[in-house]
Motif scaffolding. Sequence first.
Motif, short mmCIF file in Angstrom:
data_model
loop_
_atom_site.label_atom_id
_atom_site.label_comp_id
_atom_site.label_asym_id
_atom_site.label_seq_id
_atom_site.Cartn_x
_atom_site.Cartn_y
_atom_site.Cartn_z
N GLU A 612 0.84 -1.18 0.00
CA GLU A 612 0.00 0.00 0.00
C GLU A 612 0.88 1.24 0.00
O GLU A 612 1.83 1.32 0.77
CB GLU A 612 -0.88 -0.01 1.25
CG GLU A 612 -1.98 1.00 1.18
CD GLU A 612 -2.75 1.09 2.47
OE1 GLU A 612 -2.19 0.73 3.52
OE2 GLU A 612 -3.89 1.54 2.43
N VAL A 613 0.59 2.14 -0.89
CA VAL A 613 1.36 3.37 -0.94
C VAL A 613 0.45 4.50 -0.53
O VAL A 613 -0.58 4.74 -1.16
CB VAL A 613 1.92 3.58 -2.36
CG1 VAL A 613 2.64 4.89 -2.43
CG2 VAL A 613 2.83 2.45 -2.72
N LYS A 614 0.85 5.18 0.52
CA LYS A 614 0.01 6.27 1.02
C LYS A 614 0.17 7.49 0.13
O LYS A 614 1.21 7.70 -0.49
CB LYS A 614 0.43 6.62 2.44
CG LYS A 614 0.13 5.50 3.41
CD LYS A 614 -0.20 6.07 4.79
CE LYS A 614 -0.79 5.01 5.67
NZ LYS A 614 0.16 3.95 6.00
N ALA A 615 -0.89 8.28 0.08
CA ALA A 615 -0.82 9.51 -0.71
C ALA A 615 0.24 10.42 -0.13
O ALA A 615 0.50 10.41 1.07
CB ALA A 615 -2.17 10.21 -0.68
N SER A 616 0.88 11.17 -0.97
CA SER A 616 1.93 12.05 -0.50
C SER A 616 1.77 13.39 -1.18
O SER A 616 1.31 13.49 -2.31
CB SER A 616 3.27 11.43 -0.86
OG SER A 616 4.21 12.43 -1.08
N ILE A 617 2.11 14.42 -0.47
CA ILE A 617 2.05 15.74 -1.11
C ILE A 617 3.45 16.33 -1.10
O ILE A 617 3.68 17.45 -0.70
CB ILE A 617 1.06 16.67 -0.42
CG1 ILE A 617 1.20 16.52 1.11
CG2 ILE A 617 -0.36 16.39 -0.83
CD1 ILE A 617 0.89 17.75 1.87
N GLY A 618 4.39 15.55 -1.51
CA GLY A 618 5.75 16.05 -1.59
C GLY A 618 6.45 15.90 -0.28
O GLY A 618 6.34 14.87 0.37
N GLY A 619 7.15 16.93 0.14
CA GLY A 619 7.94 16.82 1.35
C GLY A 619 9.15 15.98 1.09
O GLY A 619 9.56 15.81 -0.06
N GLU A 620 9.72 15.41 2.14
CA GLU A 620 10.96 14.69 1.94
C GLU A 620 10.76 13.37 1.22
O GLU A 620 11.71 12.74 0.81
CB GLU A 620 11.71 14.53 3.26
CG GLU A 620 12.16 15.90 3.74
CD GLU A 620 13.21 15.87 4.82
OE1 GLU A 620 13.55 14.78 5.27
OE2 GLU A 620 13.67 16.96 5.20
N ASP A 621 9.50 12.96 1.04
CA ASP A 621 9.22 11.78 0.24
C ASP A 621 9.53 12.00 -1.22
O ASP A 621 9.61 11.07 -2.00
CB ASP A 621 7.71 11.46 0.21
CG ASP A 621 7.23 11.03 1.53
OD1 ASP A 621 7.92 11.31 2.50
OD2 ASP A 621 6.16 10.42 1.57
N GLY A 622 9.58 13.24 -1.60
CA GLY A 622 9.74 13.51 -3.01
C GLY A 622 8.44 14.03 -3.56
O GLY A 622 7.72 14.77 -2.90
N ALA A 623 8.12 13.63 -4.76
CA ALA A 623 6.99 14.21 -5.47
C ALA A 623 5.67 13.79 -4.85
O ALA A 623 5.59 12.82 -4.11
CB ALA A 623 7.04 13.77 -6.91
N ARG A 675 8.48 4.03 5.60
CA ARG A 675 7.52 3.81 4.53
C ARG A 675 7.55 2.34 4.14
O ARG A 675 8.59 1.69 4.20
CB ARG A 675 7.87 4.68 3.33
CG ARG A 675 7.67 6.16 3.63
CD ARG A 675 7.55 6.93 2.34
NE ARG A 675 8.78 6.89 1.57
CZ ARG A 675 9.79 7.70 1.78
NH1 ARG A 675 9.74 8.59 2.72
NH2 ARG A 675 10.87 7.62 1.03
N PRO A 676 6.39 1.81 3.72
CA PRO A 676 6.37 0.40 3.36
C PRO A 676 7.22 0.13 2.13
O PRO A 676 7.25 0.92 1.20
CB PRO A 676 4.90 0.11 3.09
CG PRO A 676 4.27 1.42 2.85
CD PRO A 676 5.07 2.44 3.58
N ALA A 677 7.90 -0.97 2.17
CA ALA A 677 8.73 -1.37 1.05
C ALA A 677 8.62 -2.88 0.95
O ALA A 677 8.03 -3.52 1.82
CB ALA A 677 10.17 -0.95 1.25
N GLY A 688 12.00 -3.30 -3.30
CA GLY A 688 11.09 -2.46 -4.09
C GLY A 688 10.58 -1.36 -3.20
O GLY A 688 10.14 -1.61 -2.09
N TYR A 689 10.62 -0.12 -3.64
CA TYR A 689 10.21 0.99 -2.80
C TYR A 689 9.79 2.14 -3.69
O TYR A 689 10.05 2.16 -4.89
CB TYR A 689 11.34 1.42 -1.86
CG TYR A 689 12.62 1.72 -2.58
CD1 TYR A 689 13.45 0.68 -2.98
CD2 TYR A 689 12.99 3.02 -2.87
CE1 TYR A 689 14.61 0.94 -3.67
CE2 TYR A 689 14.16 3.29 -3.56
CZ TYR A 689 14.96 2.25 -3.96
OH TYR A 689 16.11 2.49 -4.66
#
Lengths: 1111, 87
Positions: A612-623, A675-677, A688-689
């Motif tokens: 499961e990939v959580k929604a992200s709005i940028g930040g240090e996660d990237g895009a 974060r899940p990988a 995989g990440y």
Amino acid sequence: MYLYNLTLQQATGIVSAINGNFSGGKIQEIVVARGKILSLLRPDELGKLHTLHSVEIFGCIRSLAQFRLTGAQKDYIVVGSDSVRIVILEYNKEKNVFDKVHQETFGKSGCRRILPGQYLAIGPKGRAVMIGACEKQKLVYVLNRDTAARLTISSPLEAHKSHQDSTGVAAGEAQKHLTFYELDLGLNHVSRKWSEQVDNGANMLVTVPGGGDGPSGVLVCAENFVIYKNQGHPDIRTVIPRRADLPEERGVLIMSAATHKQKSMFFFLLQTEYGDIFKVTLEHGNDGVTELKIKYFDTIPVTASMCVLKTGFLFAASEFGNHALYQFQAIGDDPDVESSSSTLMETEEGFQPVFFQPRGLKNLVRIDQAESLMPIMDMKIANLFEEETPQIYSLCGRGPRSSLRILRPGLAISEMAVSQLPGVPSAVWTVKKNVNDAFDAYIVVSFANATLVLSIGETVEEVSDSGFLDTTPSLAISLIGDDSLMQVQPNGIRHIREDGRINEWRTPGKRTIVKVGSNGLQVVIALSGGELIYFEVDMTGQLMEVEKHEMSGDVSCLDIAPVPEGRQRSRFLAVGSYDNTIRILSLDPDDCMQALSVQSVSSPPESLLFLEVKASIGGEDGADHPANLFLNAGLQNGVLFRTVVDMITGQLSDSRSRFLGLRAPKLFSVKVRGRPAMLCLSSRPWLGYIHQGHFLLTPLSYEALEFAASFSSDQCAEGVVAVSGDTLRVFTIEQSDKGSYTAEEREAARKECFEAAGMGENGNCTMNQMENGGDDEDKEDPLSDEQYGYPKAESSKWVSCIRVLDPRTATTTCLLELQDNEAAFSVSVCVLFLEDGRSLELLHKTQVEGVPLALCQFQGRLLAAIGSVLRLYDLGKKRLLRKCENKLFPNTIVSIQTYRDRIYVGASKRRDENQLYIFADDVVPRWLTASYHIDFDTMAGADKFGNVYFVRLPQDVSDEIEEDPTGGKIKWEQGRLNGAPDKVEEIVQFHVGDLVTSLQKASLIPGGGECVLYGTVMGSLGALLPFTSRDDVDFFSHLEMHMRQEHPPLCGRDHMAYRSAYFPVKDVIDGDLCEQFPALPLDLQRKIADELDRTPGEILKKLEEVRNKII
Amino acid sequence: MQASDRFNINSQLEHLQAKYVGTGHADLSRFEWAVNIQRDSYASYIGHYPMLAYFSVAENESIGRERYNFMQKMLLPCGLPPEREDD
């Protein structure tokens, strides 16, 4: 031929480094320029360096400076590059990108002598920036802020001084001047306030703090001297202390400087070209500076830039070799060798220097280092270890800091523990006692007929009071509900409540459990024969049977999707069957066990995992990217199959597959940086990440593992415990906290360092390296040469050796030191020279009239290039025997390669092909640094300006020469354009932007296409992959075109102009630019995708596919 | 073309040559041409860090020293100019 250029490892050398608070607040950060890459580093409290962000700017960064507006909390970055634009950048903490605040053009592009960009200077209060060229031009920009506190920039003010000198009379008696400029804000004018002659050896200026902090003025660093100068102030001059063993004719030049300023005091650290750091202090009072003191501080490898951080660290960006972070132990207050302006002695021979001996580190202690491959002198790709993928053997560094490094594609891991187990385990799990616990409580290992429980505490030890049944193998162990444990064994489920009560559920009849899937609240088991039984945890924490379902055949694997936040249960169960299908079943009460979708695959699935990939709005996660659910399946034929699961309907779409290895991949969920990988264990482990919005699958540099589980204890927050053979291993994945290590720097990873200060040769890989100067007589010196460098010798002296290394054991099997000022320039594996494959024996020496820069075997004989003469030798008893030669090359030959009956010759200015009659050559003169033979008619070459090109012999010429019985002799006698009768055609042309030192054709993955790999001086590795279909070429050229328009490079250089810096780019698509696509904002991604008639997802998939072909 | 125009173009050219160092003109001597080429080359070496690094490996000097040497050489890259023959 069309090629796709992709950087496998970004440059690791550093051109310039600055420090400041770029993300605002009190955090000290460092911005480094690595040629064409700008990155932001942050040392944490423990002194480990982390790369937060790294971006390729498609330009050549020449200088960096930081400034801060008065009262602001944040530093801005000014970049001087070859774009002929002044660019001001700001680090955006939320999005983790550099934002371009201003970009002002002041000329036509290029790295030319009168175009500003080489030097940057900032006004003392951040009110103005001056950007200067090597010659004449200087521009001043006024920095200010508007009412909304945004940074504003003025139009440029010129501060040029023209000094045309056509007669050369003035040049003969030229004198360097130090000039102070003043910016008059009222008149909006820059005036030359004061100008005075300085020492002609001056090479660097260091600002002395002014105002309330110090006396102001500058330190002029010149050869052998440091001079304090200020307007209306007499010069204060001090001689720089010299190393006692330095030859008299050599000067001492300051290479880098750092200033440390506190409220009460300030000092400077200056480093010389030999690596010695001096602390410079000024005695000053009301009547100006009275004394300038230079005290020996410590010695570290020569740096390109030094940064003193307020947190007590010194960041040293080495010129060559690894960069380091040092911590201050002291600030050099203890007495040491010191030179002072007040004790300066002038004799007839000039100023008398003070001498010192370098000593061990006293004031600094090294706490971390950042790997740098700079410069890669040579590189060979070979599979000497007989692994699945070939290794890259590279010769890095120079002089005493040189090493042979073996690079494997993959993420670095650090092993924490390896322990032997009593048998060969089949599986391992970790389990917490309570959902809210931070750390795992038990490691459970299952064997063929037993289960071993280890409790995690200060130490890891076996326990028997855990409630788990230890006389049977286990199929799954997990936390169930909030605080109870579940053990699934072939005959039933054992549910251990928190208070120690045990509930058992037994399988009906003689059937056994074969597969289990669970997610903490839901459990599904598959019985032999294909029956599925679904359990749920009810309100009281009981495990209740809910539903049964008969499948058509045996189940090969199961997985339940993780419970979405705020929900009671997850809706999806994935079931893999031996009939090559994967089914998604519903777990909702109203349509329980109804099939939602079916996917057929190429081979029976062995393992399933929902990611499961959580929604992200940028930040240090990237895009930013939306939430997504992926179903991953490891198939028996070694392929990882991945598909997107619709979060509502359960429909499968957008499937991708990738071959991972020879074994069916087993999939495990782990956490990397919170974060899940996904860990995929095939014949080698993969991770995989999600990185910057797209999914990456990267091998780990570790041996094959059988089974793994995530592991968390207070020593190690995010580890992995795995079994392999009869050992239990605990390791952590180093990657992801180094943002760039993940995607772009896959290649780095594991290395083994050998001290290879010479020439290495092993089987089919030949390496050579030169080392100039350096008398290695003082071997008794207790100080390591690595830190202090070799003593300098005359430039005509050589020390050289040939070394044969065994990379497996990292030992030297043979060392041949060359005597009498001889140097090895070239080496060739010629069957004639090799003794038993492990050592070399000197047979004889043959005197030649020039330096042989290239040697090659040709039909059992030796081809040697001596200066511009190409000669064929045969082996004689006492010496080599001349057979034939060709003296018609215009310049020195630097490389020779042979194939069948053709010889391919690289001359330092011209590239020719030769059959002892030159029958074809290139029309462009080049300074060749590397060449590689691609096929019978094609050569790849690289020149010192950073271009890579391919040339090909026209087909008709090739056919003609093959049929010609004279081998082109008659044609040669006619000649054309002062050269060979035929010309080769340039088929590929590309500006890498970095000096390529080695080229090789290789395939980095099993079954993958061959690509041309190159290594560069700045320590980067790249690949050129030939496209196989016209559609791909069209797609990527259009993507590149849109990327150029919509996402111009950060520092203002035009992308097309950069890639065509010396010759127009031809038939190469820049993958580095295309791979910036996922970093674009979503609406821009969609816009580009629409133009290409695709979805952004399809573009990401294409990018992933082409990358997977290379690595 | 009138005489005043020619004067005008010439003066414009002179202005451009003063502004952009290294621009050639019809009466450029072989020596001046070589000096310009050499200076341009050195400036390019200084600007392109990888090239500077490459030279410094070859000469066994530090990169900073190499940069300093190139900068010094920019002054008189081809030695003193030849004596002018006034004819």
